[in-house]
Design an enzyme around this catalytic site. Sequence first.
Site, PDB file in Angstrom:
ATOM      1  N   LYS A 154       0.902  -1.067   0.038  1.00  6.97           N
ATOM      2  CA  LYS A 154       0.070   0.264   0.014  1.00  6.97           C
ATOM      3  C   LYS A 154       0.703   1.287  -0.124  1.00  6.97           C
ATOM      4  CE  LYS A 154      -2.830   2.766   3.267  1.00  6.97           C
ATOM      5  NZ  LYS A 154      -3.709   2.652   4.581  1.00  6.97           N
TER       6      LYS A 154
ATOM      7  N   ASP B  69      -2.488  10.256   3.689  1.00  4.82           N
ATOM      8  CA  ASP B  69      -3.794   9.950   3.923  1.00  4.82           C
ATOM      9  C   ASP B  69      -4.337  10.811   4.983  1.00  4.82           C
ATOM     10  OD1 ASP B  69      -6.021   8.672   4.411  1.00  4.82           O
ATOM     11  OD2 ASP B  69      -5.439   6.830   5.657  1.00  4.82           O
TER      12      ASP B  69
ATOM     13  N   LYS C  78      -9.565  12.930   8.794  1.00  4.75           N
ATOM     14  CA  LYS C  78      -8.860  12.379  10.175  1.00  4.75           C
ATOM     15  C   LYS C  78      -9.007  13.744  10.971  1.00  4.75           C
ATOM     16  CE  LYS C  78      -5.864   8.974   8.419  1.00  4.75           C
ATOM     17  NZ  LYS C  78      -6.461   7.827   9.177  1.00  4.75           N
TER      18      LYS C  78
ATOM     19  N   ASP D  63     -11.878   6.810   4.863  1.00  3.32           N
ATOM     20  CA  ASP D  63     -10.632   6.610   5.437  1.00  3.32           C
ATOM     21  C   ASP D  63      -9.977   5.260   5.466  1.00  3.32           C
ATOM     22  OD1 ASP D  63      -8.267   7.301   6.892  1.00  3.32           O
ATOM     23  OD2 ASP D  63      -9.390   7.675   8.517  1.00  3.32           O
TER      24      ASP D  63
ATOM     25  N   GLU E 177      -9.498   3.457   2.788  1.00  2.00           N
ATOM     26  CA  GLU E 177      -8.805   3.499   1.649  1.00  2.00           C
ATOM     27  C   GLU E 177      -7.820   2.390   1.028  1.00  2.00           C
ATOM     28  OE1 GLU E 177      -7.411   5.223   3.945  1.00  2.00           O
ATOM     29  OE2 GLU E 177      -5.549   4.932   3.314  1.00  2.00           O
TER      30      GLU E 177
ATOM     31  N   ARG F 161      -7.680  -0.678   1.903  1.00  9.00           N
ATOM     32  CA  ARG F 161      -8.205  -1.781   1.091  1.00  9.00           C
ATOM     33  C   ARG F 161      -8.620  -1.757  -0.045  1.00  9.00           C
ATOM     34  NH1 ARG F 161     -12.167  -2.039   6.411  1.00  9.00           N
ATOM     35  NH2 ARG F 161     -10.213  -0.957   7.117  1.00  9.00           N
TER      36      ARG F 161
HETATM   37  N1  BES Z   1      -3.733   4.689   7.100  1.00 16.22           N
HETATM   38  C1  BES Z   1      -4.851   4.463   8.075  1.00 16.22           C
HETATM   39  C2  BES Z   1      -4.463   3.530   9.313  1.00 16.22           C
HETATM   40  C3  BES Z   1      -3.386   3.940  10.089  1.00 16.22           C
HETATM   41  C4  BES Z   1      -3.618   4.160  11.365  1.00 16.22           C
HETATM   42  C5  BES Z   1      -2.030   3.794   9.981  1.00 16.22           C
HETATM   43  C6  BES Z   1      -2.506   4.687  12.336  1.00 16.22           C
HETATM   44  C7  BES Z   1      -0.876   4.093  11.001  1.00 16.22           C
HETATM   45  C8  BES Z   1      -1.324   4.703  12.170  1.00 16.22           C
HETATM   46  C9  BES Z   1      -5.890   3.698   7.412  1.00 16.22           C
HETATM   47  O1  BES Z   1      -6.279   4.035   5.967  1.00 16.22           O
HETATM   48  C10 BES Z   1      -6.986   4.019   8.216  1.00 16.22           C
HETATM   49  O2  BES Z   1      -7.284   5.137   8.245  1.00 16.22           O
HETATM   50  N2  BES Z   1      -7.722   3.126   8.742  1.00 16.22           N
HETATM   51  C11 BES Z   1      -8.881   3.525   9.595  1.00 16.22           C
HETATM   52  C12 BES Z   1      -9.906   2.340   9.141  1.00 16.22           C
HETATM   53  C13 BES Z   1     -11.423   2.691   9.628  1.00 16.22           C
HETATM   54  C14 BES Z   1     -11.813   3.839   8.999  1.00 16.22           C
HETATM   55  C15 BES Z   1     -12.170   1.347   9.549  1.00 16.22           C
HETATM   56  C16 BES Z   1      -8.473   3.257  11.140  1.00 16.22           C
HETATM   57  O3  BES Z   1      -7.779   2.418  11.287  1.00 16.22           O
HETATM   58  O4  BES Z   1      -9.321   4.067  11.682  1.00 16.22           O
HETATM   59 ZN    ZN Z   2      -4.614   4.776   5.052  1.00 17.35          ZN
HETATM   60 ZN    ZN Z   3      -7.272   5.978   5.959  1.00 18.68          ZN
END
Ligand code: BES
Ligand code: ZN
Ligand code: ZN
Length: 509
Positions: A279, A284, A291, A361, A363, A365
């Site tokens: 990825k 992000d 966020k 968010d 994204e 996947r």
């Molecule tokens: N890039 C983030 C995950 C992440 C979180 C990486 C903290 C490094 C540190 C990912 O794209 C994300 O935002 N995931 C969300 C998913 C949720 C919306 C289902 C998350 O983990 O909150």
């Molecule tokens: Zn991400």
């Molecule tokens: Zn994200």
Amino acid sequence: MVKALIKIAVKAQKGDCLSVAGDLLAVGVFSDASAKSLVKILDRKLSGGIEKIKKLGDFEAKPGSSCLLYAEGRLGARRLLLLGLGKRKKVTADVLRKAAALAATKAVGLKAKSVLLSLHTDIPGSAKLDSVRIGQTLAEGACFGAYRYDEYLTDKNHKRPANFKVLIVDSDAAVVAKLRKGVSAGVVTGLAQNFARTIANRPANVINPVTLAAEAKKLAKRISFLRCTVLDDKQLKQKKMGGILAVGQGSATPPRLIVLHYTPASATKKTPTIGLVGKAVTFDSGGISLKPGAGMHDMKFDKSGGIAVLGAMDAIARLKPKCRVYGLIPAAENMPSGVSYRPGDIVTTYSGKTIEIQNTDAEGRMILCDAITYAENLGCKSIVDIATLTGACVVALGQKRAGLMSNDDKLVARLKKASDRTGERLWHLPCDDEFVEEMKSKIADLKNLGGKWGGACTAAAFLSQFVDKAQWAHIDMAGVGVWGAGENDAPGSIGFGVRLLTAFAMNYK
Ligand code: BES
Ligand code: ZN
Ligand code: ZN
């Protein structure tokens, strides 16, 4: 003005570490050092100076500890650094790698131009570490520790040397030959890992999907066994890669699918093909499901999985395993704008499966699923994806282990073996049908958001739905890729995954 980063060279050489001239001699010390060990000889040379320090309680020889002494003309080197290795029988490759890294870190901090490493002389036979393995481990550690990300510091007074040399010395020619073999492999992975760290550390105004693709092309040009093709947004549209396109559509910089390809010289129709998928969300922001502001700057590291694949492909193409390897890096920037994808959208992915977007968010996947389908279409029998995928994985496992989910126990075993060898640690988590159930939508085949709990597992379960016949594993590295600022001399990316994926490919038969 962007500056060149520190240049690192590692060599194994015949010699006596007590008399070779240099800025710093780093010596490994076991807490139960034998009477014949190097440190006892050193102690005599320094008139009992080391024993005195031990008696004071200032150095206990625990792993991770160190103590700096000045040689006062009694050694070839000007300074002596003692590095704790713990108990002799408990020594592992990981202990050695970390000690070599600490030696290099301290040396660079002292502005030393070179370090003489003698960490291997007193290792007991029972530790099952042959000299080749030791050479590789020490070289990897030294490269890691000497790394600094300072290409944007404009102050001319560098707090480190421009060139840094590591010399591993031994008086036995046969040992040197083995060390040398290991060092040559260790330097390849060590420098590939540092290359990955540099790209990962670069901010999102420098590395975006287009410039990342340019870096991948540049890398492939440097290495004869590596090829790189890039699918641009037009080609992604032609191929109907709806996941990558949806995530990238809100950004001023269009998405890309980077395809790296290593073919062994001896390849035949029977040569197995593996796919590494990473990825690379170059930033992000969360998109429309924005966020919170605090800590958002760290989302420049959301490309770390893709960069682990980039670094691994660098090392793989130089070390030349017997299998064919594809490195696939879906790259997009997740931004909020008038043309972004929205919560509620239904996206048709490359596989043909439809996804209801419930949170923009989630994204990662969405870009991975298209790349996984692409990998299987290329004929990959084993596919490993790696991603900073979920905050839930960080909650579950913390910052020392990445999550590992899979549809195949043999692949899990292979990855665990690579993990044991490289010290990049994994923890097996589930992603079976119970979790898949949570990802089903009433108005599309799947949705991109699961329930409240087990977010790392539901995310992996989502990805599993894009695998047809291949063995597949997913590594969630959200918690492990970055070191906090202020805690160490090289904050930022640690290049997690480069050693692991390289070892996995090297041992794939
Ligand atoms: N890039 C983030 C995950 C992440 C979180 C990486 C903290 C490094 C540190 C990912 O794209 C994300 O935002 N995931 C969300 C998913 C949720 C919306 C289902 C998350 O983990 O909150
Ligand atoms: Zn991400
Ligand atoms: Zn994200």
